[in-house]
Write a protein that holds these residues in place. Structure first.
Motif, PDB file in Angstrom:
ATOM      1  N   LEU A   8       5.390   4.364  -5.629  1.00 48.86           N
ATOM      2  CA  LEU A   8       5.195   3.466  -6.768  1.00 48.86           C
ATOM      3  C   LEU A   8       6.321   2.442  -6.914  1.00 48.86           C
ATOM      4  O   LEU A   8       6.114   1.364  -7.458  1.00 48.86           O
ATOM      5  N   ALA A   9       7.506   2.791  -6.410  1.00 47.34           N
ATOM      6  CA  ALA A   9       8.657   1.895  -6.544  1.00 47.34           C
ATOM      7  C   ALA A   9       8.408   0.550  -5.864  1.00 47.34           C
ATOM      8  O   ALA A   9       9.032  -0.445  -6.197  1.00 47.34           O
ATOM      9  N   MET A  10       7.485   0.509  -4.915  1.00 47.28           N
ATOM     10  CA  MET A  10       7.161  -0.743  -4.234  1.00 47.28           C
ATOM     11  C   MET A  10       6.122  -1.547  -5.010  1.00 47.28           C
ATOM     12  O   MET A  10       5.677  -2.594  -4.561  1.00 47.28           O
ATOM     13  N   GLU A  11       5.727  -1.036  -6.162  1.00 46.79           N
ATOM     14  CA  GLU A  11       4.694  -1.671  -6.991  1.00 46.79           C
ATOM     15  C   GLU A  11       3.459  -2.036  -6.175  1.00 46.79           C
ATOM     16  O   GLU A  11       3.067  -3.200  -6.109  1.00 46.79           O
ATOM     17  N   MET A  13      -5.128   1.982 -11.109  1.00 48.91           N
ATOM     18  CA  MET A  13      -4.600   1.823  -9.761  1.00 48.91           C
ATOM     19  C   MET A  13      -5.755   2.027  -8.787  1.00 48.91           C
ATOM     20  O   MET A  13      -6.603   2.900  -9.011  1.00 48.91           O
ATOM     21  N   THR A  14      -5.801   1.211  -7.738  1.00 49.61           N
ATOM     22  CA  THR A  14      -6.806   1.444  -6.698  1.00 49.61           C
ATOM     23  C   THR A  14      -6.326   2.615  -5.842  1.00 49.61           C
ATOM     24  O   THR A  14      -5.226   2.562  -5.295  1.00 49.61           O
ATOM     25  N   ILE A  19       0.856  -1.184   0.000  1.00 48.66           N
ATOM     26  CA  ILE A  19       0.000   0.000   0.000  1.00 48.66           C
ATOM     27  C   ILE A  19       0.894   1.238   0.000  1.00 48.66           C
ATOM     28  O   ILE A  19       1.595   1.497   0.976  1.00 48.66           O
ATOM     29  N   GLY A  20       0.880   1.969  -1.088  1.00 45.25           N
ATOM     30  CA  GLY A  20       1.699   3.190  -1.134  1.00 45.25           C
ATOM     31  C   GLY A  20       0.987   4.330  -0.441  1.00 45.25           C
ATOM     32  O   GLY A  20      -0.244   4.368  -0.409  1.00 45.25           O
ATOM     33  N   MET A  21       1.756   5.253   0.150  1.00 42.35           N
ATOM     34  CA  MET A  21       1.107   6.395   0.786  1.00 42.35           C
ATOM     35  C   MET A  21       1.844   7.688   0.460  1.00 42.35           C
ATOM     36  O   MET A  21       3.072   7.729   0.454  1.00 42.35           O
TER      37      MET A  21
END
Lengths: 242, 218
Positions: free
Chosen positions: A152-155, A188-189, A80-82
Motif C-alpha cells: 500500500l505504501a506505493m499507493e 481498491m481494485t 500494482i501491489g502484490m
C-alpha cells in the motif's frame, strides 16, 4: 481496469499452465479466483504484473499492454501491489525499512516523507507499534499485514493477493481478512486468489473458478455459491464449504 | 631447544610474513572480484556467459594449485618470450585459481535466497539492479560470509606454495634460515605456531559469524 485477452501460458508445449483465459476486472472491483492447486491461479496473477511471461494473448492494465516491448514494466509494477502466500518480507530490514524501500528507491520520496506515510499505513493495518522490529519478531498475521502495508505504501491502483491467508494459523486469518475487507470497502481494485469463501461472499463482485489452466465458471457471489452451473464447480465447492 | 635462532632471524622471517600477507590480501581482493564476475556469469541465462564461466570454474577446481603456479611460471616465457617475476607469477596464479572457489561460494550464497524475495522486490517496481543491491546481495553476503572467511584462511595457507618458484614468503624464509643454521625443530615449530595463530583466529571469526547469523538478523 484490467483486461485479459485470450492469454495462454505453457512451460513445454504439452503442459499448458494457462489455456485461453479472458476476463475484465473493473476499477474498484474485487475479483476472487479459486480452484484446486496447480490450476494456474497464481500464474495468472503473476502474468498481470509481468512477473511471468505468457506466450499468447494480451493483458492490458489501465490502458497499458503488459508485455509490449515499449512498456515500462517497472513503472507499471509500481502501480500494482502484490501480496504473497509466504509474505516475502525482507528479513534483513526492519518493518519500517521493508515498507519504505520502494517508495524511496522507485518513487524517489524523501526518507522522512516515506516513513511518515509508512506509520500512517501501519496504523491503518493495526500494528504501528511493530514499526522498528525485524519481521522474524512478528506473528504470521502481523507479517502479512506488514506485507500489505508494504504494497500500500506505493499507493497502487490495483492489489494482487496470492493466497494471502494460506500459510497462517487459523486464529490469525481474520486479522488479515479484516484489512482486505477494509480495502475492498474503499474501492481498491483487487484480484484475490484464495479459498476463503466467507471473504468471497462478503466482498467479491465476481468469483472465478479455475481448473487445469482454464476458467470453468465465473459469476457474481450469490449465484456462484447458490446455483453453480458446472459439475466440477459444484464438486469443488462441496469440498471446501464442508 | 635454542630459541635464539628465532630471535636472531626474526626480522628476516617477519619480512617473509609481510610478503605472505601482501600475497593473501591481493589474492583475496582479486579472487573476490573475478569470483563475483564468474558467479554472475554462471547465474546468467545467457549461454555465452554461462558456459565459459562454468568451464572456467570446473577447469581450475580440477587442478592442483601447484600445477597452475608451474604452468604460469614456466609456460609464460615459452609463449610470450618474456619471463614473469616470481611475485607476479604467484599473484596471477593465486587469483586465477582462487576465483574459481570464490565464484562457487558466491553463486551458492545468491542461490540460497528464496526466489520469492526477488518476486517481492520486482513487484514493487524495483529494477533488477536495485533488487540485487538492496534485497538479494545483503542477504546473500550474510549467508556466505563464513565460507568466504574460511576461504581466506585457506588462501593464507596456500600462499606457502609460492616457494616452488622461489618466492621468499614466510615459509620459504624459515626454510632458508634452517639451511644456514640447521635448527629445524625450533624453526618449523615456530612457523607452525605462526600459521596456527593466524588461521585459528580466522576460523574463530568465521564460527562467530556463523553463530551470529543463525541467532539473529540484527
Amino acid at each position: 481496469m484490467i483486461e485479459i485477452k485470450n492469454i495462454s501460458l505453457w512451460y513445454e508445449k504439452s503442459h499448458k499452465v494457462l489455456d485461453d483465459i479472458s476476463g475484465t476486472i473493473q476499477c474498484g472491483q474485487t475479483v476472487v479466483i479459486c480452484g484446486p492447486s496447480g490450476s494456474g491461479k497464481s500464474s495468472l496473477l503473476r502474468c498481470i504484473n509481468g512477473l511471468e511471461r505468457f506466450q499468447k494473448g494480451e493483458i492490458i492494465v489501465d490502458g497499458i499492454s503488459v508485455q509490449h516491448p515499449d512498456t515500462d514494466i517497472h513503472k507499471l509494477r509500481s502501480n500494482i501491489g502484490m501480496v504473497f502466500q509466504h509474505f516475502e518480507l525482507y528479513p534483513h530490514m526492519t518493518v519500517m525499512q521493508n515498507i519504505t524501500l520502494a517508495p524511496v528507491r522507485v518513487r524517489k520520496k524523501s526518507k522522512t516523507e516515506a516513513e511518515k506515510k509508512a506509520l500512517e499505513i501501519l496504523e491503518r493495518v493495526g500494528i504501528p507499534e511493530q514499526a522498528f522490529k525485524h519481521p522474524e519478531a512478528l506473528s504470521g498475521g502481523q507479517k502479512q499485514r506488514v506485507a500489505i502495508a508494504r504494497a500500500l505504501a506505493m499507493e497502487p491502483q490495483i492489489m494482487l493477493f496470492d493466497e494471502p491467508t494460506s500459510a497462517l494459523d487459523p486464529e490469525m486469518i481474520k486479522e488479515v481478512l479484516d484489512v482486505m475487507i477494509d480495502l475492498a470497502g474503499q474501492k481498491m481494485t483487487m484480484v484475490v486468489v484464495t479459498h476463503e469463501m466467507v471473504f468471497a461472499r462478503k466482498v467479491a463482485h465476481e468469483i472465478v473458478f479455475m481448473d487445469n489452466g482454464r476458467i470453468i465458471e465465473k459469476g457474481a457471489g450469490h449465484n456462484f455459491f447458490n446455483h453453480p452451473k458446472n459439475k466440477r464447480t459444484r464438486q469443488f465447492l462441496s469440498r471446501i464449504l464442508i | 631447544m635454542d630459541l635464539t635462532v628465532i630471535t636472531n632471524n626474526f626480522k628476516f622471517m617477519a619480512g617473509g610474513l609481510v610478503l605472505t600477507f601482501q600475497l593473501s590480501l591481493i589474492t583475496m581482493a582479486g579472487g573476490l572480484l573475478l569470483g563475483i564476475i564468474l558467479a554472475l556469469a554462471r547465474l546468467s541465462s545467457k549461454h555465452w556467459l554461462y558456459y565459459p564461466a562454468t568451464f572456467y570454474i570446473h577447469f581450475f577446481r580440477g587442478l592442483p594449485l601447484i600445477l597452475v603456479i608451474f604452468w604460469l611460471y614456466f609456460l609464460t616465457p615459452v609463449i610470450t618470450g618474456k619471463s614473469l617475476n616470481e611475485f607476479h607469477a604467484a599473484v596471477i596464479s593465486f587469483v586465477v585459481f582462487e576465483a574459481a572457489y570464490f565464484a562457487e561460494i558466491i553463486r551458492a550464497g545468491i542461490q540460497s535466497i528464496p526466489h520469492g524475495q526477488s518476486m517481492a522486490a520486482y513487484s514493487s517496481g524495483l529494477t533488477s539492479f536495485q533488487c540485487a543491491r538492496h534485497v538479494i546481495l545483503p542477504q546473500a553476503l550474510r549467508n556466505m560470509t563464513p565460507a568466504l572467511v574460511t576461504q581466506a584462511v585457506v588462501i593464507f595457507q596456500d600462499t606457502s606454495l609460492g616457494y616452488v618458484i622461489g618466492l621468499r614468503e614466510f615459509l620459504r624464509r624459515v626454510n632458508l634460515v634452517d639451511a644456514r643454521e640447521a635448527r629445524s625443530v625450533e624453526l618449523y615449530l615456530f612457523a607452525g605456531l605462526i600459521y596456527l595463530a593466524f588461521c585459528s583466529t580466522g576460523s574463530l571469526c568465521s564460527q562467530r559469524l556463523e553463530n551470529h547469523r543463525q541467532r539473529n538478523w540484527i
